[in-house]
Write an enzyme that holds these catalytic residues in place. Structure first.
Site, short mmCIF file in Angstrom:
data_model
loop_
_atom_site.label_atom_id
_atom_site.label_comp_id
_atom_site.label_asym_id
_atom_site.label_seq_id
_atom_site.Cartn_x
_atom_site.Cartn_y
_atom_site.Cartn_z
N TYR A 121 1.01 -1.19 -0.08
CA TYR A 121 -0.14 0.13 -0.17
C TYR A 121 0.80 1.34 -0.03
O TYR A 121 0.62 2.29 -0.82
CB TYR A 121 -0.73 -0.12 1.19
CG TYR A 121 -1.65 1.22 1.51
CD1 TYR A 121 -3.08 1.37 0.59
CD2 TYR A 121 -1.56 2.13 2.28
CE1 TYR A 121 -3.75 2.50 0.57
CE2 TYR A 121 -2.55 3.25 2.39
CZ TYR A 121 -3.33 3.42 1.63
OH TYR A 121 -4.30 4.48 1.69
N PRO B 32 -2.13 12.30 4.95
CA PRO B 32 -2.74 12.35 6.29
C PRO B 32 -2.44 11.28 7.19
O PRO B 32 -2.02 9.92 6.92
CB PRO B 32 -4.19 11.95 6.09
CG PRO B 32 -4.35 10.98 4.93
CD PRO B 32 -3.13 11.73 3.77
#
Length: 357
Positions: A137, A164
């Site tokens: 990821y 984030p």
């Protein structure tokens, strides 16, 4: 950005995308659009091209992604890298081909090395190995931010990449097989409390809304109890993954949405590129700058949920990165700070969860 711009939010039903759409509309942007997965498969290159041909958005927010917690990242490694690369390739590529004037790409702070210095500055990217559990990821998200940076440098586009920290909030994913630490912990603690109190009605109501492994509100109590036990829940204790020692930072999803819209309105690539010969690390960390241990979080969730049983830790399961605190000085210098603290956000999320059942 102009209030009449057509803004496409990819992933508008997700945790962050839904909050960004709400934030844009609250600010007076009246031409905001989204597409569900059934309406537009972002992995389908031809479908994405047709969508851009037909709709011609002025601004794109790429909040769509294939995401999950540590269990899902370990089990579905190919899915996490393949699907995210496909989505990014299609949406960023078509944004360039169709002259989108601004794009906001949402990544994740898991892009940083496992042993990065703390708090983690943007320039820590690619300085040492990644955390193994979420490496696929992370690589996909690194590729996405580098696509934005590279298009900006070669073609003069204005694509902003934001990273984030751990997010939580309304519309979070509470699927026990794929959720992140915060929603997983809240739901497990809630189910543990119901089981501990012998609240069969409450258990069935919860599982009717969100079945687990095919076990739903109509399943037998033997099936429900057996399933809960597989997730570390029995009528006396809740067993959580890892040691509880990792340290994490959390950000309320609506704060993230506010930061995202702030970046769209006030920050351009020119503001973050610097003036060096080699331009890199132009992305922006978005976080609170506040950290807690997972064990401290568990105690806070336990108090919020009013769970009276024991919380134990399964040290045979992976902890993931031991500490991950973002350096948010670039974001602060650009004019934005978070508002919602953890002690307010966790009760608000639990209240939302109860109302959604």
């Amino acid at each position: 950005m102009n209030y009449t711009d057509k803004i496409y939010v990819a992933g508008h039903r997700g945790l962050v995308g839904s909050a960004i759409m709400k934030s844009l509309q609250a600010r007076g942007y009246n031409n905001v659009m989204g597409r569900t997965h059934s309406e537009l498969d972002l992995m389908n290159a031809m479908a994405v091209r047709k969508f851009f041909d037909d709709e011609r958005p002025d601004v794109v927010v790429l909040a769509a992604a294939h995401v999950g917690g540590i269990m899902a990242n370990l089990k579905y490694r190919a899915d996490f890298i393949y699907q995210n690369l496909q989505i990014q390739q299609n949406v960023i590529g078509e944004s360039w081909r169709h002259g989108v004037k601004k794009l906001l790409f949402l990544g994740s702070t898991c892009i940083y090395p496992r042993e990065a210095t703390q708090p983690i500055p943007e320039h820590a990217l690619l300085t040492s190995p990644l955390e193994y559990t979420n490496e696929p990821y992370a690589i996909a998200k690194i590729a996405g931010l580098k696509m934005c940076e590279s298009f900006n440098l070669q073609y003069g586009t204005n694509y902003i990449a934001v990273m984030p920290t751990n997010l939580y909030g309304p519309r979070d994913n509470f699927n026990l097989e794929t959720s992140h630490v915060m929603p997983a912990m809240i739901r497990k603690m809630h189910l543990a409390r119901l089981l501990n109190e012998g609240d069969e009605t409450g258990l069935r109501k919860d599982l009717a809304t969100r079945p687990v492994e095919g076990v739903d509100g109509n399943s037998s109590m033997n099936e429900i109890v057996a399933m809960l036990d597989r997730y570390g829940i029995n009528n006396e204790r809740l067993l959580l993954w890892g040691t509880g020692r990792p340290i994490r930072e959390f950000l309320w999803s609506e704060d993230m949405a506010d930061a995202s819209v702030y970046c769209l309105e006030h920050i351009d690539f020119a503001d973050v590129r610097g003036d060096g010969v080699e331009v890199r690390n132009c992305h922006i960390n978005i976080g609170s700058g506040v950290e807690v241990t997972i064990a401290q979080l568990a105690e806070f969730v336990k108090k919020t949920v009013d769970y009276k049983g024991r919380v134990e830790w399964d040290a045979t399961k992976p902890d993931g990165t031991m500490r991950k605190l973002t350096d948010v000085s670039r974001l602060h210098n650009l004019g934005w700070r978070h508002r919602v603290e953890l002690e307010d956000g966790v009760p608000a999320l639990y209240k939302w969860y109860l109302q959604s059942c």
